[in-house]
Design a protein around this motif. Sequence first.
Motif, short mmCIF file in Angstrom:
data_model
loop_
_atom_site.label_atom_id
_atom_site.label_comp_id
_atom_site.label_asym_id
_atom_site.label_seq_id
_atom_site.Cartn_x
_atom_site.Cartn_y
_atom_site.Cartn_z
N VAL A 318 0.85 -1.20 0.00
CA VAL A 318 0.00 0.00 0.00
C VAL A 318 0.89 1.25 0.00
N LYS A 319 1.89 1.23 0.89
CA LYS A 319 2.82 2.38 0.92
C LYS A 319 3.56 2.49 -0.41
N ALA A 320 3.98 1.36 -0.95
CA ALA A 320 4.72 1.38 -2.23
C ALA A 320 3.87 1.99 -3.33
N ASP A 321 2.57 1.68 -3.34
CA ASP A 321 1.65 2.26 -4.34
C ASP A 321 1.59 3.78 -4.19
N ILE A 322 1.43 4.22 -2.94
CA ILE A 322 1.27 5.67 -2.70
C ILE A 322 2.56 6.41 -3.10
N LEU A 323 3.70 5.79 -2.79
CA LEU A 323 4.99 6.47 -3.05
C LEU A 323 5.37 6.45 -4.53
N SER A 324 4.91 5.45 -5.25
CA SER A 324 5.35 5.36 -6.65
C SER A 324 4.30 5.89 -7.63
N ASP A 325 3.18 6.38 -7.10
CA ASP A 325 2.13 6.93 -7.97
C ASP A 325 2.47 8.39 -8.30
N ILE A 326 3.49 8.57 -9.12
CA ILE A 326 4.06 9.91 -9.36
C ILE A 326 3.44 10.48 -10.63
N ASP A 327 2.97 11.75 -10.52
CA ASP A 327 2.14 12.30 -11.60
C ASP A 327 2.89 13.21 -12.59
N HIS A 328 4.22 13.27 -12.49
CA HIS A 328 4.94 14.20 -13.37
C HIS A 328 6.20 13.52 -13.90
N PRO A 329 6.77 14.04 -14.99
CA PRO A 329 7.99 13.43 -15.52
C PRO A 329 9.15 13.56 -14.53
N PHE A 330 10.08 12.62 -14.60
CA PHE A 330 11.26 12.67 -13.74
C PHE A 330 12.06 13.95 -14.01
N ALA A 331 12.45 14.62 -12.93
CA ALA A 331 13.29 15.83 -12.95
C ALA A 331 12.62 17.05 -13.57
N ALA A 332 11.30 16.93 -13.84
CA ALA A 332 10.58 18.12 -14.32
C ALA A 332 10.23 19.02 -13.14
N LYS A 333 10.17 18.44 -11.93
CA LYS A 333 10.23 19.22 -10.70
C LYS A 333 11.63 18.99 -10.17
N ARG A 334 12.08 19.79 -9.23
CA ARG A 334 13.44 19.66 -8.71
C ARG A 334 13.64 18.24 -8.18
N PRO A 335 14.59 17.45 -8.77
CA PRO A 335 14.73 16.05 -8.34
C PRO A 335 15.48 15.94 -7.02
N PRO A 336 14.85 15.37 -6.00
CA PRO A 336 15.56 15.18 -4.73
C PRO A 336 16.56 14.02 -4.80
N ILE A 337 17.53 14.02 -3.91
CA ILE A 337 18.36 12.85 -3.68
C ILE A 337 18.29 12.56 -2.18
N ASP A 338 18.55 11.33 -1.79
CA ASP A 338 18.21 10.98 -0.41
C ASP A 338 19.21 10.01 0.22
N SER A 339 19.07 9.89 1.54
CA SER A 339 19.80 8.86 2.27
C SER A 339 18.77 8.00 2.98
N PHE A 340 18.42 6.89 2.36
CA PHE A 340 17.50 5.89 2.93
C PHE A 340 16.08 6.42 3.12
N TYR A 341 15.63 7.23 2.15
CA TYR A 341 14.26 7.77 2.24
C TYR A 341 13.21 6.67 2.09
N PHE A 342 13.25 5.96 0.98
CA PHE A 342 12.20 4.95 0.77
C PHE A 342 12.32 3.82 1.79
N GLU A 343 13.54 3.50 2.20
CA GLU A 343 13.75 2.45 3.21
C GLU A 343 13.05 2.82 4.53
N THR A 344 12.94 4.12 4.79
CA THR A 344 12.35 4.58 6.05
C THR A 344 10.92 4.08 6.21
N TYR A 345 10.23 3.89 5.07
CA TYR A 345 8.82 3.45 5.15
C TYR A 345 8.71 1.98 5.57
N ASN A 346 9.84 1.28 5.68
CA ASN A 346 9.80 -0.09 6.20
C ASN A 346 9.89 -0.13 7.72
#
Length: 541
Positions: A318-346
Amino acid sequence: MSKNTQPSGANDLDAVIIGAGFSGLYQLHCLRDQLGLRARVLEAGHGVGGTWFWNRYPGARCDSESHSYMYYFSKELVDEWEWSERYPQQPEILRYLNYVADRFALRSDIQLNTRVESARFEPGQQRWIVTTQQGDRFTARFLITAVGCLSSANIPNIPGLSEFSGKWVHTGQWPHEGVDFSGQRVGVIGTGSTGIQAIPVIAEQAAHLTVFQRTANYSIPARNAPLTTEFKQYAKQNSEEIRHVMNSNTNAHPFRIAQRQAAQTAAAQRQAIYEAAWQKGGLQFRATFDDLLLDEAANSTAADFIRKKIRATVSDPVKADILSDIDHPFAAKRPPIDSFYFETYNRSNVDLIDLRATPIERITERGIQTSTGEVVLDVIVFATGFDAMTGSLLKIQIEGKDGRTLKDEWRSGPRTYLGLQTPGFPNLFTITGPGSPSVLCNLPPAIEQHVNWITACIDHMRRHDLRQIEASEDASAAWVEQVNAAANATLLAKVKHSWYLGANVPGKPQVFMPYAGGFARYIDICNQVVANGYKGFQLSR
Ligand code: NA7
């Protein structure tokens, strides 16, 4: 401006510079130490550092690599300073800027705790009259705004905030004493670059964290690590080459965009290229192909790759669906970079709420009420971004030669020539102002280029006994068209809900603000303008 025309009062200056961040510090050094002018920096904070003075939230770190996020104007400074990590953390950047302030003895001409309230151009004297909230009055031939592009906090007007009995903070106005999250139930609103940096760190401290996501976002692993001795040596020994690369490419980063197209590359090879870039980490991911921001089909190959990575990382579907349901092209908004962001949802102490499905209705005394229930919280963190590029400028009452205010002139969106000047506002320069590449770049090289241009311009005026420079209406109108055309040639202009467009602030005119034609091209244009006798500017005695 020269010594014999300089009025004698201590507050009568050649230049007032607003802001003591990267821009203001270097501008002061250039005007004072290269041209010998009387310049003063007025800074609202009680320390230097600008953005890095205010943004002290947990996990605050620069997304540019440290060896590129620094000044290059002084080889000695490049050699003296040593970064510790691939991406510098906020305290380290703040130490760097304080080091620069001391190294170049800048503090004596920086007035802290001083917020500029108004600036009015006096046509008779051809001078700016600047007043501050603290009651000072300055006059200056030149007014240079160095207020930063992302410095005016956007705190959404959600009903009920004043009733909340817990603590609330905006990431861009973080308390200097810090916030202790231990044992706390924390809510973070916002999943832009800031939220994506803060969420993993807050999750480690808090008893429980609820993330309120309005728009799902791409993010690339930063792969932050301590810098090796070899890399530190490489960066110093090759500083001229690094500087050259930054000043001759699209985004002023120390790497080039590969000259190949995702759309023309075989799927297996493309996958391998993306995988290698994912493992390497950082903003270089968007430099893997040169059509990612030009061609939707090419972009979707990168977007799909990242969506799959999110799904592979986040174990709750369910979380994976919410996080990957992205409505815009990659890097068309300022692209973030992270340290274990998606892992945090585990983590078992982290919940995710999809505000598209269950919007916030109000803030209550106990927490946040969404359409499906109340989330009880001790702390609310607003990682909700900024009134970008124009917000801090328009908070100052700036009045031009005909009594018109900048706010009125920009009512339908900022109108500048090269992002440096606005018609009707003589001798006012905006460092990394709207209409310049600014936020689409690694900012220190963009700042150095603007400061160098402004300094050379003022020097030219001094040598030719010119007292006034003003962008012409025609040149500005043509430049606004070029800024729009450059954005429209990319996918950046296709995103309706982006702060590049001002769409994150209710009521703000929606105009694409940064120049998307590339940093190298922009430098060329600025140099050509000078070579053609400051074409598009009116210079007068
Ligand atoms: P951003 O990139 O503007 O992100 C702000 C986030 O806050 C984003 O997810 C927004 O969702 C969200 N937001 C804003 N207002 C609301 C309301 N009212 N309700 C819910 N969610 C909201 O700011 P950052 O500070 O992360 O980054 C700014 C720049 O700083 C960054 O690009 C770097 O250059 C450094 P939205 O996407 O608007 O739906």
